[in-house]
Motif scaffolding. Sequence first.
Motif, PDB file in Angstrom:
ATOM      1  N   THR B  25       0.849  -1.410   0.047  1.00  0.00           N
ATOM      2  CA  THR B  25      -0.115  -0.020   0.083  1.00  0.00           C
ATOM      3  C   THR B  25       0.851   1.195  -0.156  1.00  0.00           C
ATOM      4  OG1 THR B  25      -1.703  -0.848   1.378  1.00  0.00           O
ATOM      5  CG2 THR B  25      -2.164   0.500   1.300  1.00  0.00           C
ATOM      6  N   TYR B  26       0.494   2.555  -1.048  1.00  0.00           N
ATOM      7  CA  TYR B  26       1.624   3.614  -0.980  1.00  0.00           C
ATOM      8  C   TYR B  26       0.266   4.647  -0.913  1.00  0.00           C
ATOM      9  CZ  TYR B  26       5.055   0.392  -2.573  1.00  0.00           C
ATOM     10  OH  TYR B  26       5.921  -0.143  -2.685  1.00  0.00           O
ATOM     11  N   SER B  27       0.476   5.848  -0.091  1.00  0.00           N
ATOM     12  CA  SER B  27      -0.311   7.009  -0.987  1.00  0.00           C
ATOM     13  C   SER B  27       0.365   7.713  -1.511  1.00  0.00           C
ATOM     14  CB  SER B  27      -0.836   7.740   1.066  1.00  0.00           C
ATOM     15  OG  SER B  27       0.470   7.994   1.085  1.00  0.00           O
ATOM     16  N   ALA B  28      -0.502   8.667  -2.855  1.00  0.00           N
ATOM     17  CA  ALA B  28      -0.342   9.387  -3.386  1.00  0.00           C
ATOM     18  C   ALA B  28      -0.901  10.570  -3.091  1.00  0.00           C
ATOM     19  CB  ALA B  28      -0.832   9.056  -4.803  1.00  0.00           C
ATOM     20  N   LYS B  29      -0.577  11.414  -2.549  1.00  0.00           N
ATOM     21  CA  LYS B  29      -0.696  12.827  -1.986  1.00  0.00           C
ATOM     22  C   LYS B  29      -0.776  14.132  -3.119  1.00  0.00           C
ATOM     23  CE  LYS B  29      -0.898  11.695   2.572  1.00  0.00           C
ATOM     24  NZ  LYS B  29      -0.097  10.767   2.833  1.00  0.00           N
ATOM     25  N   ASN B  30      -2.102  14.711  -3.239  1.00  0.00           N
ATOM     26  CA  ASN B  30      -1.534  16.560  -4.163  1.00  0.00           C
ATOM     27  C   ASN B  30      -1.669  15.619  -5.784  1.00  0.00           C
ATOM     28  OD1 ASN B  30      -2.005  18.583  -4.257  1.00  0.00           O
ATOM     29  ND2 ASN B  30       0.323  19.686  -4.036  1.00  0.00           N
ATOM     30  N   ILE B  31      -2.337  15.000  -5.658  1.00  0.00           N
ATOM     31  CA  ILE B  31      -3.048  14.724  -6.878  1.00  0.00           C
ATOM     32  C   ILE B  31      -3.611  15.158  -7.902  1.00  0.00           C
ATOM     33  CG2 ILE B  31      -3.062  12.395  -8.957  1.00  0.00           C
ATOM     34  CD1 ILE B  31      -0.922  12.303  -7.431  1.00  0.00           C
ATOM     35  N   SER B  32      -3.112  15.787  -9.533  1.00  0.00           N
ATOM     36  CA  SER B  32      -4.351  16.865 -10.029  1.00  0.00           C
ATOM     37  C   SER B  32      -4.469  15.770 -10.782  1.00  0.00           C
ATOM     38  CB  SER B  32      -3.084  17.933 -10.753  1.00  0.00           C
ATOM     39  OG  SER B  32      -3.687  18.251 -11.705  1.00  0.00           O
ATOM     40  N   PRO B  33      -5.728  16.459 -11.321  1.00  0.00           N
ATOM     41  CA  PRO B  33      -6.798  15.970 -11.928  1.00  0.00           C
ATOM     42  C   PRO B  33      -6.532  15.748 -13.227  1.00  0.00           C
ATOM     43  CG  PRO B  33      -7.925  17.647 -11.155  1.00  0.00           C
ATOM     44  CD  PRO B  33      -6.967  17.240  -9.596  1.00  0.00           C
ATOM     45  N   ASP B  34      -5.501  16.854 -13.581  1.00  0.00           N
ATOM     46  CA  ASP B  34      -4.672  16.433 -15.191  1.00  0.00           C
ATOM     47  C   ASP B  34      -3.937  15.834 -15.363  1.00  0.00           C
ATOM     48  OD1 ASP B  34      -6.780  19.342 -15.808  1.00  0.00           O
ATOM     49  OD2 ASP B  34      -5.311  20.133 -14.915  1.00  0.00           O
ATOM     50  N   MET B  35      -3.229  14.880 -14.348  1.00  0.00           N
ATOM     51  CA  MET B  35      -2.314  13.606 -15.035  1.00  0.00           C
ATOM     52  C   MET B  35      -2.760  12.629 -15.388  1.00  0.00           C
ATOM     53  SD  MET B  35      -0.232  13.978 -11.386  1.00  0.00           S
ATOM     54  CE  MET B  35       0.679  15.309 -10.388  1.00  0.00           C
ATOM     55  N   SER B  36      -2.063  12.073 -16.794  1.00  0.00           N
ATOM     56  CA  SER B  36      -2.467  11.170 -16.592  1.00  0.00           C
ATOM     57  C   SER B  36      -1.657   9.829 -15.492  1.00  0.00           C
ATOM     58  CB  SER B  36      -1.636  10.773 -17.817  1.00  0.00           C
ATOM     59  OG  SER B  36       0.063   9.918 -17.120  1.00  0.00           O
ATOM     60  N   PHE B  37      -2.365   8.339 -15.359  1.00  0.00           N
ATOM     61  CA  PHE B  37      -2.355   7.813 -14.576  1.00  0.00           C
ATOM     62  C   PHE B  37      -0.969   7.546 -14.745  1.00  0.00           C
ATOM     63  CE2 PHE B  37      -2.664   3.554 -12.281  1.00  0.00           C
ATOM     64  CZ  PHE B  37      -3.377   3.946 -11.609  1.00  0.00           C
ATOM     65  N   LEU B  38       0.306   7.182 -15.192  1.00  0.00           N
ATOM     66  CA  LEU B  38       1.730   6.768 -15.336  1.00  0.00           C
ATOM     67  C   LEU B  38       1.644   7.777 -14.432  1.00  0.00           C
ATOM     68  CD1 LEU B  38       2.479   5.110 -18.381  1.00  0.00           C
ATOM     69  CD2 LEU B  38       0.891   4.008 -16.454  1.00  0.00           C
ATOM     70  N   GLU B  39       1.401   9.334 -15.114  1.00  0.00           N
ATOM     71  CA  GLU B  39       1.956  10.264 -14.145  1.00  0.00           C
ATOM     72  C   GLU B  39       1.876  10.729 -12.909  1.00  0.00           C
ATOM     73  OE1 GLU B  39       2.023  13.402 -17.799  1.00  0.00           O
ATOM     74  OE2 GLU B  39       0.721  14.090 -16.706  1.00  0.00           O
ATOM     75  N   MET B  40       1.147   9.920 -12.211  1.00  0.00           N
ATOM     76  CA  MET B  40       0.595  10.026 -11.045  1.00  0.00           C
ATOM     77  C   MET B  40       1.740   8.849 -10.342  1.00  0.00           C
ATOM     78  SD  MET B  40      -0.492   7.699  -8.661  1.00  0.00           S
ATOM     79  CE  MET B  40      -1.884   6.513  -9.673  1.00  0.00           C
ATOM     80  N   LEU B  41       1.548   7.871 -10.833  1.00  0.00           N
ATOM     81  CA  LEU B  41       2.596   6.813 -10.602  1.00  0.00           C
ATOM     82  C   LEU B  41       3.900   7.741 -10.525  1.00  0.00           C
ATOM     83  CD1 LEU B  41       1.936   3.446 -12.233  1.00  0.00           C
ATOM     84  CD2 LEU B  41       1.608   4.160 -10.083  1.00  0.00           C
ATOM     85  N   ASP B  42       4.576   8.031 -11.446  1.00  0.00           N
ATOM     86  CA  ASP B  42       5.791   8.983 -11.273  1.00  0.00           C
ATOM     87  C   ASP B  42       6.102   9.891 -10.128  1.00  0.00           C
ATOM     88  OD1 ASP B  42       5.994   8.238 -14.565  1.00  0.00           O
ATOM     89  OD2 ASP B  42       5.778  10.160 -15.133  1.00  0.00           O
TER      90      ASP B  42
END
Lengths: 261, 254, 644
Positions: B25-42
């Motif tokens: 489990t990881y947390s992804a914080k402050n993710i912009s809705p404009d990001m692509s899914f892979l950019e979120m993983l980046d």
Amino acid sequence: MSKFAQTFSSSLGKKLIMSLTGLFLCTFLIVHLIGNLQLFKDDQGQAFNAYSYFMTHFPPIKVISYLLYASIIVHSVYALVLTRNKNKARPVGYASYDGKANSPWSSRNMGILGTIILVFLVVHMSNFWARYHWGELPTARYEVSLTNPNDVKITPIPFNGQEIAHADYVDAPAGVQVLIAKDLYKIVYESFKQWWYVLLYVIAMSALSFHLIHGFRSAFQTLGWNNSKYVPAIRFLGEWVFGVLIPLGFAAMPLYIYFFK
Amino acid sequence: MSENMNLTLKVWRQKNAEAKGQMVTYSAKNISPDMSFLEMLDVVNEGLIKKYEDPIHFDHDCREGICGSCSLHINGRPHGPKHATTSCQLHMRSFKDGETIVIEPWRAAAFPVIKDLSTNRQAFDRIQQAGGFISVNTGGVPDANEIPIPKVIADEAFNSATCIQCGACVAACKNASAMLFVSAKVSQLALLPQGQPERYRRVQAMVAQMDAEGFGHCTNTGACEAECPKEISISNIARMNRDYFTARLIKDEV
Amino acid sequence: MMLDSKIPDGPLAEKWSKHKFNLKLVNPSNKRKYTVIVVGTGLAGSSAAASLAELGYNVKSFCFQDSPRRAHSIAAQGGINAAKNYQNDGDSVFRLFYDTVKGGDYRAREANVYRLADVSVNIIDQCVAQGVPFAREYGGLLDNRSFGGAQVSRTFYARGQTGQQLLLGAYSAQSRQIKLGKIEQYSRHEMMDVVTVDGQAKGIITRDLITGEIESHAAHAVLLCTGGYGNVFYLSTNAMGCNVTATWKAHKRGAYFGNPCFTQIHPTCIPVSGEHQSKLTLMSESLRNDGRVWAPKTKEIAEKLRKSEIKVTDLKEEDRDYFLERKYPAFGNLVPRDVASRNAKEIVDEGRGVGKSGIAVYLDFAESISRLGEDSVRAKYGNLFDMYYQITDENPYQQPMRIYPAVHYTMGGLWVDYNLQTTVPGLYCLGEANFSDHGANRLGASALMQGLADGYFVIPYTIGDYLATIGPAAVDTSHPAFAETKKHVEERIQKLLSLKGTRTVDEFHRDLGLIMWEYCGMARSEEGLIKAKGLIQELRASFWKDAIVPGTNEEVNTSLEKAGRVADFLELGELMVDDALDRRESCGGHFRLESQTEEGEALRDDENYAYVAAWEYKADNSPEELHKEELVYENVKLSQRSYK
């Protein structure tokens, strides 16, 4: 391995067998349903028992019936083989798998549906088919007036350890048509008077419905008969005739007898 | 524009092909809705690297939905919730703040995990090598316009040819069957006049290779078609079956 | 070393056929004694690998992707040019040649370009024979369209994915040879260095991206088909994995680098949405046929738009500046790529940019929608509008698109002679990776043409000449040069893995991109370039101190892969700046602020700069030496572009 054997051991070949046996079983269902409509006749089983005798003794039908038993067995065995292949093809499953997002429930659960149907078939056949062939069955003697076909006189002859010969003749002096036949109707009638038996039928026929909604159309897809011109007709047949009408017809018999006879 | 989101990720981590994997489990914080899914993983990976930890490995390259590298099983579906979309073209606005997202690799015996979310899909290459070609050498071919092809046939062949070899069909199929991929490849060449000389040889070779790779069989659930990012139709499968049975059972081999 | 371009004598139209005749041949039974390494499996690489294997050579093919079919040629949308003249509209080999030389702003070799135009017709035949499903007319014949402002319809296309279809054709030919055992395919392998023995290329060192194993591969010749280096800008329309490592290592082993500063910037890309952005997406430039480019008239209005205080659709006509139509009344929105791009940049620099970031201008379809109707606009551009909507969440049918230029292609690359051989004998370079055919600017639908021309129809002839010369004696990796190069590679990997600083490799890459974009992008100046040189040097030094490269070599390690690539970009960036500094003229995609006409247009200096700049690597952190290949124009007249 011969080329022929090779073909049927390929993944496509196995599916070809599934589709051919499946379609053959579908055609049997039509015949079986039409024949069993005799149950609805208000003649104390005379037509039904005559029909039962015909189906078990007319040679061409006997040949077909062996094909039918073979189909059921082959269809089930190949289903098992394919299920095993499937587990081999995905040894590690998903933690999260949202099947409903991309495919109908029936398509994903053919194995379960098929198993329900198989269990039903075992019960169904041991109760009726096996008993008819080898079991202890009462006999019925029907006397139908030649002048008034609605005038039927029935004389039950309980089983007394000895089979009574089947007979179907005209007794001109008495002015009646005489039918002496195994009284399968009575067995059916008694079975369908039990609530759990009726429930089993209804469940099995729902399973059959879902099985055919997928199966009928799928068989054509496997055979490669997917042409935009007649796909809608196959879909219609699969969903309405095999998915609704036929299972409904079968389910109606126990329900009718349980509630209305 | 909506606000940035915080998400919980459950990700399959597996060090290499031999290692045992597990969900982490990881947390992804402050993710912009404009990001692509892979950019979120980046973003998550940048955070891991800064902590000297091993970043989550996933295949990706063009990030415009055409190379077929990306292959994430997101919340139970190949390439996630959006229709006809690859993982790289999926944007975070398809998710809600606070959501938990489960990310897994494609699951199939024929696609062994290399690391984390990346799998080895060379089985597809081998199927292509078995027969996914027209045997012409460079040079010595007729003028392009000497082979007229009806537009509808050319268009249909194109529809089959749009397959990007990502493997979502296998991932979606409950039997891990590769029939949609193989049939798209078989169909493209079976439709075109150039493909006729090898038509029946090709379908047999490619099906044999498909079976040898350990893919499952097709039960016509239609999941592959529904999840295919390029909307390849299962009518290709029917076409392939027809050719296969014709080749095996009807055609006399000379 | 003197540069010898080996251009054959004789009339332009006869050079190639004459040259083909003069090239030495390898005996058919000897071909199987030769091994050729092909690095990269894009259009150039896979077409070369397949064609050479068909001839009988043994081929080893390498790609870093998991399958050869994923190389970035796959992403090309528009089409491929060929001088077939199927449309009876006056096209010819000479016209395609002429357009390409002119489009390249007279900085390409005549002979190469003519050959390219000449073989273009064979490419289409070849692809159709392989089963590439090109668009067709109802009569069954091939359809063509006009592309990138060309006056004739010579572009063949397969809906919006010509690149993928052409690559699948080449990949299928390659797959066939793999099955036949003539090609050994190494996927998920990255080339780390070239091995030279007595000045000749004899093999490569690779890293297995799964196990980390460093491998040596020997061959009689090595072909680099490794694509362009647009990712030096961090953000570009290239794939994430595109890199310069193969050609840069070759450069450091003696291959000259030609015109490194020539990069192409595409005007209609979807703008950056934030710092997280990893790559840019291009939209076909056909959008400018019906869209009008504009920006708010004043900074104040732009400011209000950026803060969403006013809505773009409420803006009055008099507050809008249709700057392309205003400045170029004759061409309007259809000015060439570089002019459109530069003007957008000027607007943004003036503070009139739009969108949250202020780095975009509008491309407005409102007028076309009211004139043609929404359905007809949808029929033409539906897929592009959908793509835009999916990425930005803004509906382009209801509000103008936001666009901004992005790096798209690099015309520069390894210098090669007419045979596509670099300055290292036995080392060849094909496709976007070489510098040869596009001059200072590439025309639309020409990249696919060049990649396939090189692979299918040039290298199969020219490589034979070299192979026949060196003879078929067996090659192996026993020469000490292999061990030495391998050691060099391993040391560098260990050096990278020892970096335990505070910043990720991506952060350095992003910084490099910003420097390159700002100073070596759409407009370049002496002052800016000098500044950039210093910044890059500082950044490079900082990288080797402060980067973080976690993990080990013996595993899948993307951080390590990226670090190696970025380290090379950090060196290439400086060479690009040096090249841009040297070229004190404007030409094609290279715009020097000091060299413009009174109207602000690019001004070429043919007297002083009609040459190919070929740079020779000397040593780490020391200036490279410039060699000049003078360009001679015998068949076209040099003229200045004007779009007023």
